[in-house]
Design an enzyme around this catalytic site. Structure first.
Site, PDB file in Angstrom:
ATOM      1  N   SER A 148       1.900  -8.950 -12.344  1.00 39.70           N
ATOM      2  CA  SER A 148       0.703  -8.509 -13.062  1.00 39.70           C
ATOM      3  C   SER A 148       0.737  -9.043 -14.495  1.00 39.70           C
ATOM      4  O   SER A 148       0.795 -10.259 -14.698  1.00 39.70           O
ATOM      5  CB  SER A 148       0.592  -6.982 -12.999  1.00 39.70           C
ATOM      6  OG  SER A 148      -0.688  -6.554 -13.361  1.00 39.70           O
ATOM      7  N   GLU A 243      -6.649  -7.777  -3.320  1.00 34.63           N
ATOM      8  CA  GLU A 243      -6.648  -7.408  -4.728  1.00 34.63           C
ATOM      9  C   GLU A 243      -7.713  -8.147  -5.540  1.00 34.63           C
ATOM     10  O   GLU A 243      -8.080  -9.284  -5.242  1.00 34.63           O
ATOM     11  CB  GLU A 243      -5.265  -7.597  -5.347  1.00 34.63           C
ATOM     12  CG  GLU A 243      -4.709  -8.993  -5.369  1.00 34.63           C
ATOM     13  CD  GLU A 243      -3.419  -9.047  -6.192  1.00 34.63           C
ATOM     14  OE1 GLU A 243      -3.469  -8.652  -7.371  1.00 34.63           O
ATOM     15  OE2 GLU A 243      -2.388  -9.463  -5.644  1.00 34.63           O
ATOM     16  N   HIS A 273      -2.320  -5.090  -4.927  1.00 33.95           N
ATOM     17  CA  HIS A 273      -1.782  -5.670  -6.157  1.00 33.95           C
ATOM     18  C   HIS A 273      -0.262  -5.477  -6.201  1.00 33.95           C
ATOM     19  O   HIS A 273       0.251  -4.373  -6.004  1.00 33.95           O
ATOM     20  CB  HIS A 273      -2.447  -4.979  -7.345  1.00 33.95           C
ATOM     21  CG  HIS A 273      -2.092  -5.533  -8.681  1.00 33.95           C
ATOM     22  ND1 HIS A 273      -2.254  -6.862  -9.009  1.00 33.95           N
ATOM     23  CD2 HIS A 273      -1.596  -4.929  -9.794  1.00 33.95           C
ATOM     24  CE1 HIS A 273      -1.885  -7.047 -10.256  1.00 33.95           C
ATOM     25  NE2 HIS A 273      -1.468  -5.901 -10.745  1.00 33.95           N
TER      26      HIS A 273
END
Length: 306
Positions: A148, A243, A273
């Protein structure tokens, strides 16, 4: 079809979304405590110990698999929108990857926004990398990795090192990287109904805290989609098919390949995610970690299976 085991991650994400939705004025300490649950879907990796350290002035945690090569290191940057997350939330996922590779992992507790806006996080990551070099680790024996926002840092750290003329690491491994600070990606809308956590609203809030007032959303060191990837080390990107940030990985992969960079992209259908958080429980997560490790070992000069 997605495995039943992988559903636990979606369940946790949905619970966070529901709790944030029920408390729109949630304060930052409460939000950070909420995200401290991120480690829950990850099984404890066996044969891995941990040791606190300070890397270039930055608090960090060593993940030390048994029989790992002491001179090969994954510099792991945790996710959390540059605002939440810690070594505690990410030590297990880093431990699984380190064990599969047969190397140590250094998980960095970099400074968080909004108390420390960009470029504090990048400065900490660069400082830790240079500390590894000062400790005698060869650049070709280091890979940057992260998920991320940490996937962003895994890339932007190398971009900054390239700009400063530092020797570059052997490889970059971004998992579900969040790169787009302009929030214009097509899957941000197309996958809005399948992503249980990441929405435009969350991204707007976190990017505002990260960049600060007047921050440049097109700065290539904050938004690597605006960077020139030419000359970067080999990349292995992964992302989940459900995602909203899927096209961040897709776009960077394509731009890297067009620039002549050795880039691999793995997209696993129906995954959320940072689906490797289900390591040790879900077969999809374990398969990706094995694939990443098999790809990385020869690039770090490790024999297959070490």
């Amino acid at each position: 079809m997605a495995s039943a085991e992988s559903a636990e991650l979606r369940t946790i994400y949905q619970s966070w979304t529901d709790r944030m939705g029920a408390a729109p004025e949630m304060d930052l300490p409460t939000l950070r405590n909420l995200f401290e649950e991120w480690h829950l879907p990850t099984a404890e990796p066996t044969g891995v110990t941990y040791e606190e350290t300070v890397a270039g002035g930055v608090p960090a945690l060593w993940c030390l698999p048994l029989d790992a090569a002491d001179d090969r290191v994954l510099l792991y940057l945790h996710g959390g929108g540059f605002v939440v997350g810690s070594t505690a939330t990410h030590r297990k996922i880093a431990g699984h990857l380190a064990k599969a590779v047969g190397a140590r992992a250094l998980v960095l507790d970099y400074r968080l926004a909004p108390e420390h806006p960009y470029p504090a996080q990048l400065e900490d990551a660069v400082a830790a990398y240079r500390w590894l070099l000062a400790e005698g680790v060869e650049p070709g024996h280091i890979a940057t990795a992260g998920d991320s926002a940490g996937g962003n840092l895994a890339i932007s750290t190398v971009l900054k090192l390239r700009a400063d003329g530092d020797p570059l690491p052997a490889a970059i491994l971004p998992m579900s990287p969040w790169l787009d600070m302009e929030h214009v990606g097509k899957t941000l809308d197309a996958n809005a109904d399948t992503d249980a956590l990441v929405s435009k609203e969350i991204l707007h809030g976190m990017s505002g805290m990260f960049l600060g007032e007047g921050g440049d959303r097109r700065d290539p060191l904050a938004n690597p989609l605006h960077a020139d990837p030419a000359g970067l080390p080999p990349l292995y990107l992964c992302a989940g098919g459900h995602e909203t940030l899927l096209d961040n990985a897709e776009q960077f992969h394509e731009r890297a390949r067009e620039a002549g960079v050795d880039s691999t992209l793995e997209v696993v259908p129906e995954m959320q995610h940072v689906y490797p958080f289900s390591a040790g429980r879900a077969p999809e997560a374990d398969a990706t970690i094995r694939a990443m490790a098999a790809w990385l070992r020869p690039r770090l000069g490790l024999e297959e299976g070490n």
